[in-house]
Design a protein around this motif. Sequence first.
Motif, PDB file in Angstrom:
ATOM      1  N   VAL A 196       0.833  -1.205   0.000  1.00 52.02           N
ATOM      2  CA  VAL A 196       0.000   0.000   0.000  1.00 52.02           C
ATOM      3  C   VAL A 196       0.871   1.260   0.000  1.00 52.02           C
ATOM      4  CG1 VAL A 196      -0.289   0.288   2.520  1.00 52.02           C
ATOM      5  CG2 VAL A 196      -2.122   0.978   0.957  1.00 52.02           C
ATOM      6  N   THR A 197       2.011   1.199   0.666  1.00 52.30           N
ATOM      7  CA  THR A 197       2.910   2.363   0.661  1.00 52.30           C
ATOM      8  C   THR A 197       3.408   2.648  -0.742  1.00 52.30           C
ATOM      9  OG1 THR A 197       3.619   1.835   2.917  1.00 52.30           O
ATOM     10  CG2 THR A 197       5.008   3.340   1.665  1.00 52.30           C
ATOM     11  N   ASP A 251       6.567   6.333  11.175  1.00 52.13           N
ATOM     12  CA  ASP A 251       7.092   6.611   9.832  1.00 52.13           C
ATOM     13  C   ASP A 251       7.958   5.478   9.280  1.00 52.13           C
ATOM     14  OD1 ASP A 251       9.438   6.774  11.270  1.00 52.13           O
ATOM     15  OD2 ASP A 251       9.832   8.891  10.829  1.00 52.13           O
ATOM     16  N   ARG A 252       7.911   4.320   9.923  1.00 52.41           N
ATOM     17  CA  ARG A 252       8.812   3.222   9.550  1.00 52.41           C
ATOM     18  C   ARG A 252       8.761   2.885   8.063  1.00 52.41           C
ATOM     19  NH1 ARG A 252       8.817  -2.972  12.033  1.00 52.41           N
ATOM     20  NH2 ARG A 252      10.102  -3.908  10.408  1.00 52.41           N
ATOM     21  N   TYR A 253       7.586   2.589   7.546  1.00 50.97           N
ATOM     22  CA  TYR A 253       7.471   2.145   6.149  1.00 50.97           C
ATOM     23  C   TYR A 253       7.616   3.318   5.186  1.00 50.97           C
ATOM     24  CZ  TYR A 253       5.921  -2.103   8.390  1.00 50.97           C
ATOM     25  OH  TYR A 253       5.873  -3.224   9.177  1.00 50.97           O
ATOM     26  N   ALA A 254       7.011   4.442   5.521  1.00 53.50           N
ATOM     27  CA  ALA A 254       7.118   5.613   4.651  1.00 53.50           C
ATOM     28  C   ALA A 254       8.572   6.034   4.493  1.00 53.50           C
ATOM     29  CB  ALA A 254       6.282   6.758   5.227  1.00 53.50           C
ATOM     30  N   ASP A 255       9.321   6.027   5.577  1.00 46.25           N
ATOM     31  CA  ASP A 255      10.719   6.443   5.536  1.00 46.25           C
ATOM     32  C   ASP A 255      11.543   5.489   4.680  1.00 46.25           C
ATOM     33  OD1 ASP A 255      13.081   7.772   6.078  1.00 46.25           O
ATOM     34  OD2 ASP A 255      13.398   6.762   7.994  1.00 46.25           O
ATOM     35  N   ARG A 256      11.412   4.206   4.941  1.00 44.04           N
ATOM     36  CA  ARG A 256      12.258   3.230   4.252  1.00 44.04           C
ATOM     37  C   ARG A 256      11.897   3.074   2.777  1.00 44.04           C
ATOM     38  NH1 ARG A 256      12.970  -1.677   8.714  1.00 44.04           N
ATOM     39  NH2 ARG A 256      13.790  -0.360  10.402  1.00 44.04           N
ATOM     40  N   SER A 306      -3.852   3.905   6.972  1.00 41.68           N
ATOM     41  CA  SER A 306      -4.095   5.344   6.963  1.00 41.68           C
ATOM     42  C   SER A 306      -2.776   6.099   6.920  1.00 41.68           C
ATOM     43  CB  SER A 306      -4.910   5.763   8.196  1.00 41.68           C
ATOM     44  OG  SER A 306      -4.219   5.469   9.393  1.00 41.68           O
ATOM     45  N   PHE A 307      -2.817   7.301   6.347  1.00 45.42           N
ATOM     46  CA  PHE A 307      -1.630   8.138   6.147  1.00 45.42           C
ATOM     47  C   PHE A 307      -1.919   9.531   6.702  1.00 45.42           C
ATOM     48  CE2 PHE A 307      -1.828   4.842   3.005  1.00 45.42           C
ATOM     49  CZ  PHE A 307      -0.522   4.364   2.911  1.00 45.42           C
ATOM     50  N   HIS A 308      -0.947  10.098   7.445  1.00 48.32           N
ATOM     51  CA  HIS A 308      -1.205  11.317   8.218  1.00 48.32           C
ATOM     52  C   HIS A 308      -0.001  12.255   8.204  1.00 48.32           C
ATOM     53  CE1 HIS A 308      -4.672   9.179  10.005  1.00 48.32           C
ATOM     54  NE2 HIS A 308      -3.876   8.140   9.905  1.00 48.32           N
ATOM     55  N   ILE A 311       8.037  13.263   5.997  1.00 45.74           N
ATOM     56  CA  ILE A 311       7.682  11.839   5.995  1.00 45.74           C
ATOM     57  C   ILE A 311       6.333  11.669   6.694  1.00 45.74           C
ATOM     58  CG2 ILE A 311       8.386   9.515   6.697  1.00 45.74           C
ATOM     59  CD1 ILE A 311      11.255  10.619   6.959  1.00 45.74           C
ATOM     60  N   PRO A 312       5.343  11.098   6.027  1.00 48.53           N
ATOM     61  CA  PRO A 312       4.037  10.912   6.685  1.00 48.53           C
ATOM     62  C   PRO A 312       4.076   9.796   7.728  1.00 48.53           C
ATOM     63  CG  PRO A 312       4.010   9.911   4.525  1.00 48.53           C
ATOM     64  CD  PRO A 312       5.335  10.608   4.635  1.00 48.53           C
ATOM     65  N   LEU A 313       3.092   9.801   8.585  1.00 48.31           N
ATOM     66  CA  LEU A 313       2.904   8.743   9.570  1.00 48.31           C
ATOM     67  C   LEU A 313       1.831   7.784   9.072  1.00 48.31           C
ATOM     68  CD1 LEU A 313       2.843  10.931  12.819  1.00 48.31           C
ATOM     69  CD2 LEU A 313       4.796   9.768  11.782  1.00 48.31           C
TER      70      LEU A 313
END
Length: 602
Positions: free
Chosen positions: A116-117, A443-448, A164-166, A462-464
């Motif tokens: 999804v990311t 932010d683990r997945y969004a960052d990586r 969800s993305f924030h 970077i979103p949460l």
Amino acid sequence: MRLSQSFFYTLRETPSDAEIKSHQLLLRAGFIRKLGSGSYAYLPLMQRVIHKIEAIVRAELERIQAQECLLPQLHPEDLWQESGRLAAYQSEGILFHLQDRHKRGQVLAPTHEEAVTLAVKDVLKSHRQYPAHLFQIQTKFRDEIRPRFGLMRAREFIMADSYSFHTSAESLEDTYQQVGTVYQRIFERLGLNVVAVEADSGAMGGQKSREFMVLTGAGEDEVLYTQDGLYAANAEKADSLFSPPIKSRFTEHHKHHTPNTPTIASLCAFMDCDPTQVVKNVLYQAIFACEVLVPVLVSIRGDQEVNSTKLSNVLSEMFSGLGGLQSLEVPTAEQLQEWTTGELPLGYIAPDLPDSLIAFREGVHGQFARITDFTVSELENFVTGANEPDHHVYGANWGGNFSLGYLADVRLAKVGDRARHDPEQLLQSARGVEVGHIFQLGDRYADRLGLRYQDAQGHAQIPLMGCYGLGITRLAQAIAEQSHDENGIVWTLASAPYQVILTVANMADPAQAETGLTLYQEFRQAGLEVMLDDRDERAGVKFKDADLIGIPYRVVVGKGVQQSLVELVIRQTGEKQQVAIEDVQLVLLGLCVDRKPSSGVL
């Protein structure tokens, strides 16, 4: 559905490999059929139950503006490598992993955070597009080491998962709480008694998560809770107040010969001391993704046990640069020989066990990770090992005789402990089956995976993320586990494959056969979900089957048709009543109203 013209069967004998009641009943009632270990066919009745549950889940998620999508089940291995989860899931042994014709690694998805990311990466570019909330209802795959209990622990299962993305922690918290409320409403509509508990995030990552447990003796998870209903947590996450130690009678520091006392019980008997006065030191070995072995020494009070989940989390934080913790275990004698220079004084270890006992070799961290649990951090004049076989020291103190290690809570909470929110409340235990789990991922997945958005000032941020999972097929079996009797399943109205079973007692009687068919057509036209048992079977067989498959209401067309009466049987209570044929449809319509919550958006 007319049973005489349908795929329908029931079993009289319980399959030998079905361990719990719900599994036995679903097999006997013809809802599922085993294909292989942890793999089941969902037969027509079960498919209707699944569709009922999916419809409720879909409606409730859409009420909070979550949008449905569908993500691939087959993921490139590189994507999981990039997120850092490939090694963690492989080490747990639950990842289905294969190669395509071009020798490229592929993963059958156990979950969809990476997918999804990547799907939104080139879409959610501006802060104005946030928050966003997507969900899907999709099949997942997990190579369970020991599939058991039917759909409770299967290798292939259906899950509703949303993401969800924030742009702020406050926004993420709002959605996290909102989904928790939605889940509770779903459980209420399904007639399930579910408890929300604090939980560990595990391989998913993130700092906050909550599980939803169906309490049942067949559950594989232990839940610790208080009677006042204000605290519940998975045992691997639970926290509590530990009892104060008994004051030590040892006022001077001495080494003492303590032969044959390698256990806390034998030591306390020999030294005439209490376990709360003892610092025990437990060895572990931790292996990280970069194939580095870290020797671990945990100091904890003698009356307490180490919580391996809490310890794993502490070590993952301490050694975050080593690529993720793959395994943690108490080493065997053979394993110790691989990374030590000689025999260790097992049973007599002190907090200052020398690092020189660690072999100097590639892949072995040269120092013990020394972790001190809070239960011993303030002990005075305590008893502990002397790093010498058959010897202990007593009257020891931190700062004077030993140095504190990394302070952390690695203690296993247990039944009878006092609750933190109210010391008068004692922890109690129950078994539970997890049917839902929600996470704040941060932010683990969004960052990586390189997901970024531009804030109002044009800066890249970077979103949460949050993720929220609900086991559809687990919910189906959980209802059967929580709602059954000695005769079969008792489906709740919202989950039942049909609302009404119309049983013609004797199809050879023209009056009964004609009345049954007429009522069947009228019920269907009125919008009732009805199955007609028009089989050429004895009435007793039909009644047993009706109880076994658990349809909420049974209308029996029997000899009473001569007086224009049918029998209405309520499956949940067993209550029976005679109803005029002309009134039965109206009575059923009143009973079968789906009492949904108000339609307002949260």
